[in-house]
Scaffold this active site. Structure first.
Site, PDB file in Angstrom:
ATOM      1  N   SER A  63       0.985  -1.237  -0.126  1.00  0.00           N
ATOM      2  CA  SER A  63       0.099   0.203  -0.353  1.00  0.00           C
ATOM      3  C   SER A  63       0.532   1.485   0.289  1.00  0.00           C
ATOM      4  O   SER A  63       0.071   2.244  -0.187  1.00  0.00           O
ATOM      5  CB  SER A  63      -0.909  -0.466   1.703  1.00  0.00           C
ATOM      6  OG  SER A  63      -2.197  -0.743   0.761  1.00  0.00           O
ATOM      7  N   LYS A  66      -0.221   3.375  -2.952  1.00  0.00           N
ATOM      8  CA  LYS A  66      -0.959   4.525  -3.051  1.00  0.00           C
ATOM      9  C   LYS A  66      -0.661   5.558  -3.126  1.00  0.00           C
ATOM     10  O   LYS A  66      -1.029   6.377  -3.249  1.00  0.00           O
ATOM     11  CB  LYS A  66      -1.864   3.313  -1.676  1.00  0.00           C
ATOM     12  CG  LYS A  66      -2.181   2.680  -2.714  1.00  0.00           C
ATOM     13  CD  LYS A  66      -3.497   1.485  -1.295  1.00  0.00           C
ATOM     14  CE  LYS A  66      -3.844   0.240  -1.603  1.00  0.00           C
ATOM     15  NZ  LYS A  66      -4.527  -0.267  -0.792  1.00  0.00           N
ATOM     16  N   TYR A 188      -4.477  -2.091 -10.171  1.00  0.00           N
ATOM     17  CA  TYR A 188      -3.616  -1.971  -9.311  1.00  0.00           C
ATOM     18  C   TYR A 188      -3.317  -3.387  -8.817  1.00  0.00           C
ATOM     19  O   TYR A 188      -2.320  -2.648  -7.959  1.00  0.00           O
ATOM     20  CB  TYR A 188      -5.560  -2.134  -8.094  1.00  0.00           C
ATOM     21  CG  TYR A 188      -5.501  -1.741  -7.056  1.00  0.00           C
ATOM     22  CD1 TYR A 188      -5.346  -1.063  -5.953  1.00  0.00           C
ATOM     23  CD2 TYR A 188      -6.186  -3.255  -6.549  1.00  0.00           C
ATOM     24  CE1 TYR A 188      -5.159  -0.833  -4.371  1.00  0.00           C
ATOM     25  CE2 TYR A 188      -5.724  -3.686  -4.999  1.00  0.00           C
ATOM     26  CZ  TYR A 188      -5.331  -1.827  -3.768  1.00  0.00           C
ATOM     27  OH  TYR A 188      -5.158  -2.391  -2.543  1.00  0.00           O
ATOM     28  N   TYR A 240      -3.560   2.803   8.086  1.00  0.00           N
ATOM     29  CA  TYR A 240      -5.154   2.402   7.908  1.00  0.00           C
ATOM     30  C   TYR A 240      -5.917   3.247   9.202  1.00  0.00           C
ATOM     31  O   TYR A 240      -5.999   4.319   9.590  1.00  0.00           O
ATOM     32  CB  TYR A 240      -4.762   1.081   8.374  1.00  0.00           C
ATOM     33  CG  TYR A 240      -3.718   0.284   7.536  1.00  0.00           C
ATOM     34  CD1 TYR A 240      -4.062   0.604   6.256  1.00  0.00           C
ATOM     35  CD2 TYR A 240      -2.509  -0.639   7.798  1.00  0.00           C
ATOM     36  CE1 TYR A 240      -3.258  -0.899   5.063  1.00  0.00           C
ATOM     37  CE2 TYR A 240      -1.536  -0.743   6.834  1.00  0.00           C
ATOM     38  CZ  TYR A 240      -1.703  -0.851   5.309  1.00  0.00           C
ATOM     39  OH  TYR A 240      -1.391  -1.669   4.268  1.00  0.00           O
ATOM     40  N   VAL A 258       1.404  -3.861   4.548  1.00  0.00           N
ATOM     41  CA  VAL A 258       1.664  -4.984   4.522  1.00  0.00           C
ATOM     42  C   VAL A 258       2.568  -6.076   4.475  1.00  0.00           C
ATOM     43  O   VAL A 258       2.708  -7.329   4.761  1.00  0.00           O
ATOM     44  CB  VAL A 258       0.020  -5.990   4.388  1.00  0.00           C
ATOM     45  CG1 VAL A 258      -1.050  -4.659   5.418  1.00  0.00           C
ATOM     46  CG2 VAL A 258      -0.426  -6.041   3.077  1.00  0.00           C
TER      47      VAL A 258
END
Ligand code: GLU
Length: 304
Positions: A63, A66, A188, A240, A258
């Site tokens: 992530s 992102k 993605y 998160y 992660v």
């Protein structure tokens, strides 16, 4: 400051307490990573670099990517991007469907899965060859042409991607996805599979510590105002459901993944990337969080 010595001291101090984290297990490529690996790298905006441990070993940045896809889309759409995604912390898990239904297909922010999927949809609309162009962008930021997607990780992400598919279909039902589902999801899943070392990660994020300009190539990536806003988003949404904890304990904007990586930015001063695969219950690196807390406490190099 003797960063390498400080890194070593904090590392040894952390070895005295039990690592209560668990490596991510939803795909085999992450489940089989050696949990004892640990790396950290700090780069100053002046270009000095300091490493400790496995700082040159590449890992799955997940992530963290992102932020990079968001930056690419933000630079193109500018403030119009906020018609497609909100900019508030989620307060729910990164892959929650509940909030997306209530918010009528507008993700809470670009760093949760739904938000990153919308960003991929934007990039598919904007770019002729999105996968190649995202990779080229990341390679340019890192100054390293060997950065790559891991095809096995991308494949596993797809195979375990039911919730992500559920999210894109839900958003499409609300009219917030323009392109073909498989094309968007392919981008993605590849984004999740990017691999970098701590050193590469710290280098890649350096423009966010330098008002939007890559210090060593002078390339402007974002305007100073959009750089400030990207850092603000990392501060409020980068961890998160634990962004408050990270802000409270570490006091820097950052983003985790992660794979056990965390990158953090001190605007005007430095970037730091740390990697320790076992995750806490919120999905952030257990030792990575503790390491950065100690680092900014000892050095007093936080923004607060
Ligand atoms: N690849 C994960 C997913 O799409 C996200 C990983 C992460 O949050 O770092 O479910």
């Amino acid at each position: 400051m003797h960063y390498e010595k400080i890194f070593e001291e904090i590392f040894h101090e952390l070895q005295l307490t039990e690592d209560k984290g668990q490596v991510a297990e939803y795909i085999p490529e992450l489940a089989s990573v050696d949990p004892n690996q640990f790396g950290v790298h700090l780069t100053t905006v002046e270009g000095a670099g300091f490493s400790f441990g496995d700082a040159q070993t590449q890992f799955s940045i997940q992530s963290i990517a992102k932020v990079l896809s968001f930056v690419m889309a933000y630079g193109r759409l500018k403030s119009e991007i906020w018609e497609r995604t909100n900019l508030e912390p989620a307060g729910t898990p990164f892959n929650s469907l509940l909030q997306l239904e209530i918010d009528m297909g507008i993700p809470r922010n670009p760093f949760i899965n739904a938000g990153a999927i919308v960003i991929c949809d934007i990039l598919v609309s904007q770019l002729a060859d999105p996968k190649e162009e995202v990779l080229a962008f990341v390679r340019r930021l890192s100054g390293n042409s060997s950065i790559h997607y891991n095809p096995r990780v991308a494949r596993s992400e797809k195979d375990s991607g039911s919730r992500n598919y559920a999210m894109i279909y839900l958003m499409k039902s609300f009219g917030n996805i323009d392109n073909e589902i498989e094309t968007v999801m392919d981008l993605y899943f590849h984004l999740c599979s990017l691999e970098m070392s701590c050193e590469e990660l710290a280098t890649t994020f350096l423009f966010l510590a330098n008002n939007g300009v890559v210090p060593w190539s002078d390339e402007r990536i974002l305007s100073p105002s959009r750089t400030k806003r990207t850092n603000a988003l990392m501060q409020t949404c980068g961890f998160y459901d634990e962004a408050g904890q990270f802000t409270f304990k570490v006091g820097l904007p950052g983003k985790s993944g992660v794979g056990g990586g965390i990158v953090a930015v001190h605007p005007g001063k430095y970037t730091i990337a740390v990697w320790s695969p076992p995750l806490n219950s919120k999905g952030n690196s257990y030792r990575g969080m503790l390491f950065l807390e100690q680092f900014t406490t000892v050095t007093r190099l936080s923004i607060f």
